[in-house]
Design a protein around this motif. Sequence first.
Motif, PDB file in Angstrom:
ATOM      1  N   VAL A 170      12.214   5.487 -29.386  1.00 54.49           N
ATOM      2  CA  VAL A 170      12.549   4.857 -28.110  1.00 54.49           C
ATOM      3  C   VAL A 170      11.552   3.734 -27.858  1.00 54.49           C
ATOM      4  O   VAL A 170      10.520   3.642 -28.534  1.00 54.49           O
ATOM      5  CB  VAL A 170      12.513   5.867 -26.944  1.00 54.49           C
ATOM      6  N   ARG A 171      11.860   2.886 -26.907  1.00 60.22           N
ATOM      7  CA  ARG A 171      10.941   1.781 -26.611  1.00 60.22           C
ATOM      8  C   ARG A 171       9.790   2.232 -25.719  1.00 60.22           C
ATOM      9  O   ARG A 171       8.642   1.862 -25.958  1.00 60.22           O
ATOM     10  CB  ARG A 171      11.691   0.627 -25.953  1.00 60.22           C
ATOM     11  N   SER A 172      10.096   3.038 -24.704  1.00 56.75           N
ATOM     12  CA  SER A 172       9.062   3.457 -23.755  1.00 56.75           C
ATOM     13  C   SER A 172       9.288   4.891 -23.311  1.00 56.75           C
ATOM     14  O   SER A 172      10.424   5.356 -23.220  1.00 56.75           O
ATOM     15  CB  SER A 172       9.052   2.548 -22.516  1.00 56.75           C
ATOM     16  N   ILE A 173       8.181   5.573 -23.026  1.00 55.51           N
ATOM     17  CA  ILE A 173       8.193   6.902 -22.427  1.00 55.51           C
ATOM     18  C   ILE A 173       7.402   6.833 -21.132  1.00 55.51           C
ATOM     19  O   ILE A 173       6.305   6.284 -21.091  1.00 55.51           O
ATOM     20  CB  ILE A 173       7.570   7.954 -23.365  1.00 55.51           C
ATOM     21  N   PHE A 174       7.966   7.407 -20.060  1.00 56.17           N
ATOM     22  CA  PHE A 174       7.308   7.438 -18.761  1.00 56.17           C
ATOM     23  C   PHE A 174       7.106   8.903 -18.363  1.00 56.17           C
ATOM     24  O   PHE A 174       8.076   9.667 -18.287  1.00 56.17           O
ATOM     25  CB  PHE A 174       8.151   6.729 -17.696  1.00 56.17           C
ATOM     26  N   LEU A 175       5.855   9.280 -18.109  1.00 54.86           N
ATOM     27  CA  LEU A 175       5.519  10.648 -17.739  1.00 54.86           C
ATOM     28  C   LEU A 175       4.662  10.638 -16.481  1.00 54.86           C
ATOM     29  O   LEU A 175       3.845   9.735 -16.291  1.00 54.86           O
ATOM     30  CB  LEU A 175       4.725  11.342 -18.858  1.00 54.86           C
ATOM     31  N   SER A 176       4.828  11.650 -15.652  1.00 52.96           N
ATOM     32  CA  SER A 176       3.936  11.799 -14.499  1.00 52.96           C
ATOM     33  C   SER A 176       3.741  13.272 -14.203  1.00 52.96           C
ATOM     34  O   SER A 176       4.484  14.125 -14.699  1.00 52.96           O
ATOM     35  CB  SER A 176       4.506  11.090 -13.262  1.00 52.96           C
ATOM     36  N   ASP A 177       2.718  13.565 -13.416  1.00 57.83           N
ATOM     37  CA  ASP A 177       2.492  14.906 -12.864  1.00 57.83           C
ATOM     38  C   ASP A 177       2.472  15.993 -13.940  1.00 57.83           C
ATOM     39  O   ASP A 177       3.197  16.976 -13.870  1.00 57.83           O
ATOM     40  CB  ASP A 177       3.551  15.200 -11.798  1.00 57.83           C
ATOM     41  N   ILE A 178       1.618  15.774 -14.930  1.00 54.26           N
ATOM     42  CA  ILE A 178       1.439  16.767 -15.992  1.00 54.26           C
ATOM     43  C   ILE A 178       0.522  17.887 -15.513  1.00 54.26           C
ATOM     44  O   ILE A 178       0.688  19.045 -15.861  1.00 54.26           O
ATOM     45  CB  ILE A 178       0.883  16.095 -17.264  1.00 54.26           C
ATOM     46  N   HIS A 179      -0.485  17.558 -14.735  1.00 55.39           N
ATOM     47  CA  HIS A 179      -1.422  18.508 -14.149  1.00 55.39           C
ATOM     48  C   HIS A 179      -2.156  19.333 -15.205  1.00 55.39           C
ATOM     49  O   HIS A 179      -2.202  20.570 -15.128  1.00 55.39           O
ATOM     50  CB  HIS A 179      -0.709  19.414 -13.134  1.00 55.39           C
ATOM     51  N   LEU A 180      -2.729  18.627 -16.183  1.00 54.65           N
ATOM     52  CA  LEU A 180      -3.602  19.282 -17.142  1.00 54.65           C
ATOM     53  C   LEU A 180      -4.772  19.929 -16.410  1.00 54.65           C
ATOM     54  O   LEU A 180      -5.302  19.371 -15.449  1.00 54.65           O
ATOM     55  CB  LEU A 180      -4.123  18.262 -18.158  1.00 54.65           C
ATOM     56  N   GLY A 181      -5.170  21.095 -16.879  1.00 61.50           N
ATOM     57  CA  GLY A 181      -6.267  21.818 -16.243  1.00 61.50           C
ATOM     58  C   GLY A 181      -5.806  22.887 -15.290  1.00 61.50           C
ATOM     59  O   GLY A 181      -6.637  23.542 -14.643  1.00 61.50           O
ATOM     60  N   THR A 182      -4.484  23.105 -15.206  1.00 62.77           N
ATOM     61  CA  THR A 182      -3.938  24.128 -14.316  1.00 62.77           C
ATOM     62  C   THR A 182      -3.100  25.133 -15.099  1.00 62.77           C
ATOM     63  O   THR A 182      -2.611  24.834 -16.195  1.00 62.77           O
ATOM     64  CB  THR A 182      -3.063  23.512 -13.218  1.00 62.77           C
ATOM     65  N   ARG A 183      -2.906  26.296 -14.515  1.00 63.95           N
ATOM     66  CA  ARG A 183      -2.067  27.319 -15.145  1.00 63.95           C
ATOM     67  C   ARG A 183      -0.603  26.900 -15.171  1.00 63.95           C
ATOM     68  O   ARG A 183       0.159  27.307 -16.036  1.00 63.95           O
ATOM     69  CB  ARG A 183      -2.204  28.655 -14.391  1.00 63.95           C
ATOM     70  N   GLY A 184      -0.201  26.103 -14.176  1.00 66.91           N
ATOM     71  CA  GLY A 184       1.196  25.715 -14.093  1.00 66.91           C
ATOM     72  C   GLY A 184       1.611  24.676 -15.114  1.00 66.91           C
ATOM     73  O   GLY A 184       2.816  24.510 -15.365  1.00 66.91           O
ATOM     74  N   CYS A 185       0.672  23.976 -15.715  1.00 67.04           N
ATOM     75  CA  CYS A 185       0.999  22.926 -16.681  1.00 67.04           C
ATOM     76  C   CYS A 185       1.735  23.499 -17.879  1.00 67.04           C
ATOM     77  O   CYS A 185       1.234  24.385 -18.572  1.00 67.04           O
ATOM     78  CB  CYS A 185      -0.287  22.237 -17.131  1.00 67.04           C
ATOM     79  N   GLN A 186       2.932  22.975 -18.143  1.00 66.42           N
ATOM     80  CA  GLN A 186       3.731  23.442 -19.270  1.00 66.42           C
ATOM     81  C   GLN A 186       3.456  22.558 -20.487  1.00 66.42           C
ATOM     82  O   GLN A 186       4.317  21.827 -20.980  1.00 66.42           O
ATOM     83  CB  GLN A 186       5.204  23.456 -18.892  1.00 66.42           C
ATOM     84  N   ALA A 187       2.222  22.661 -20.959  1.00 67.94           N
ATOM     85  CA  ALA A 187       1.758  21.807 -22.047  1.00 67.94           C
ATOM     86  C   ALA A 187       2.505  22.064 -23.345  1.00 67.94           C
ATOM     87  O   ALA A 187       2.669  21.148 -24.160  1.00 67.94           O
ATOM     88  CB  ALA A 187       0.261  21.999 -22.255  1.00 67.94           C
ATOM     89  N   ASP A 188       2.959  23.291 -23.567  1.00 64.05           N
ATOM     90  CA  ASP A 188       3.679  23.586 -24.800  1.00 64.05           C
ATOM     91  C   ASP A 188       4.980  22.797 -24.882  1.00 64.05           C
ATOM     92  O   ASP A 188       5.321  22.234 -25.936  1.00 64.05           O
ATOM     93  CB  ASP A 188       3.949  25.088 -24.935  1.00 64.05           C
ATOM     94  N   ARG A 189       5.696  22.728 -23.764  1.00 62.09           N
ATOM     95  CA  ARG A 189       6.943  21.964 -23.756  1.00 62.09           C
ATOM     96  C   ARG A 189       6.677  20.464 -23.858  1.00 62.09           C
ATOM     97  O   ARG A 189       7.409  19.731 -24.523  1.00 62.09           O
ATOM     98  CB  ARG A 189       7.741  22.272 -22.489  1.00 62.09           C
ATOM     99  N   LEU A 190       5.619  20.008 -23.189  1.00 61.66           N
ATOM    100  CA  LEU A 190       5.278  18.588 -23.271  1.00 61.66           C
ATOM    101  C   LEU A 190       4.881  18.214 -24.692  1.00 61.66           C
ATOM    102  O   LEU A 190       5.307  17.163 -25.196  1.00 61.66           O
ATOM    103  CB  LEU A 190       4.133  18.267 -22.305  1.00 61.66           C
ATOM    104  N   LEU A 191       4.088  19.049 -25.346  1.00 59.42           N
ATOM    105  CA  LEU A 191       3.685  18.756 -26.717  1.00 59.42           C
ATOM    106  C   LEU A 191       4.902  18.708 -27.629  1.00 59.42           C
ATOM    107  O   LEU A 191       5.020  17.826 -28.493  1.00 59.42           O
ATOM    108  CB  LEU A 191       2.701  19.820 -27.206  1.00 59.42           C
ATOM    109  N   ASP A 192       5.830  19.636 -27.438  1.00 57.98           N
ATOM    110  CA  ASP A 192       7.059  19.636 -28.221  1.00 57.98           C
ATOM    111  C   ASP A 192       7.859  18.356 -27.974  1.00 57.98           C
ATOM    112  O   ASP A 192       8.385  17.747 -28.906  1.00 57.98           O
ATOM    113  CB  ASP A 192       7.898  20.862 -27.866  1.00 57.98           C
ATOM    114  N   PHE A 193       7.929  17.944 -26.713  1.00 61.47           N
ATOM    115  CA  PHE A 193       8.624  16.700 -26.372  1.00 61.47           C
ATOM    116  C   PHE A 193       7.978  15.506 -27.072  1.00 61.47           C
ATOM    117  O   PHE A 193       8.672  14.654 -27.650  1.00 61.47           O
ATOM    118  CB  PHE A 193       8.600  16.509 -24.858  1.00 61.47           C
ATOM    119  N   LEU A 194       6.663  15.417 -27.039  1.00 62.86           N
ATOM    120  CA  LEU A 194       5.960  14.289 -27.658  1.00 62.86           C
ATOM    121  C   LEU A 194       6.134  14.282 -29.176  1.00 62.86           C
ATOM    122  O   LEU A 194       6.191  13.209 -29.791  1.00 62.86           O
ATOM    123  CB  LEU A 194       4.476  14.341 -27.296  1.00 62.86           C
TER     124      LEU A 194
END
Length: 292
Positions: free
Chosen positions: A8-32
């Motif tokens: 894709v040309r561009s990816i726009f992300l917001s409100d990841i909230h790294l450093g919290t229990r609620g952050c769904q980093a596994d899904r974000l990493l899979d997306f990236l």
Amino acid sequence: MSVEPRQVRSIFLSDIHLGTRGCQADRLLDFLRHHEAEHLFLIGDIVDFWAMSRGIHWTTTQNTVVQKVLRAARKGTRVVFVPGNHDEALREYVGITFGDIQLEHDWVHQAADGRRYLLLHGDEYDQVTRYHRWVAVIGDVAYNALVRINGWLSWMRRRLGISGYWSLAGYAKRKVKTAVNFIFDFEDSVIHGARERGVDGVICGHIHWAALREVDGLTYVNCGDWVDSCTAILEHLDGRLELVEWRGRQTAPAPLPVETAAGSEDEALAAADPVLAAQGFFRRSKIGSSGR
């Protein structure tokens, strides 16, 4: 079997909230891992310093997300970071490039089709955040509690064999009148501000309510979040924007209706110190000026 990343040309992300229990980093990493882009825009609340002042919850996967962004920047992806209210401490460094990542107060992005989009987090249009910070902090704690309850509800739904994803936070936003009014007021204010800037559209975050729609000739886009909805905005090679919801490795990216809201190399790079990880965006390379 490895999957060829979607170009894709561009990816726009917001409100990841790294450093919290609620952050769904596994899904974000899979997306990236499933997407490659020329431009990566991080539109605020990427690292949640508010929550981390109460206690740090930093996982290996969250750190791997940071490392993946840094690696993309080193390999030529243009990464622009627009801080939000939860990482507002970084705003004093706007105009500086850290580790190949540009730090900006806001940004105007020209898409492949020539349309110009104003990129900002959006908290400057939230009267509660601007003038009643203590209320915003209480609301943040309450929201985090709601997200944790939602996690238990999701576990119970899986145990009962109920398919599909259901969000308690999303349900509250749709059904509680004050929440609905807040969302509408916020969107109206952001659209008005973008119109005054003379752009074709605005791409923001902040309210954790994904959207992509036309409003009187101006495109309003909200990236959503990676705590509850796991949504992102993609710009395709022809300039077309797409709002996607990411539900994991087994689920292909599904476009949302525009009127709704909604032992690898990476693991080897993960560091053990969470405080250093929180600073991971900025601890690489030398400091230099960034231009528009």
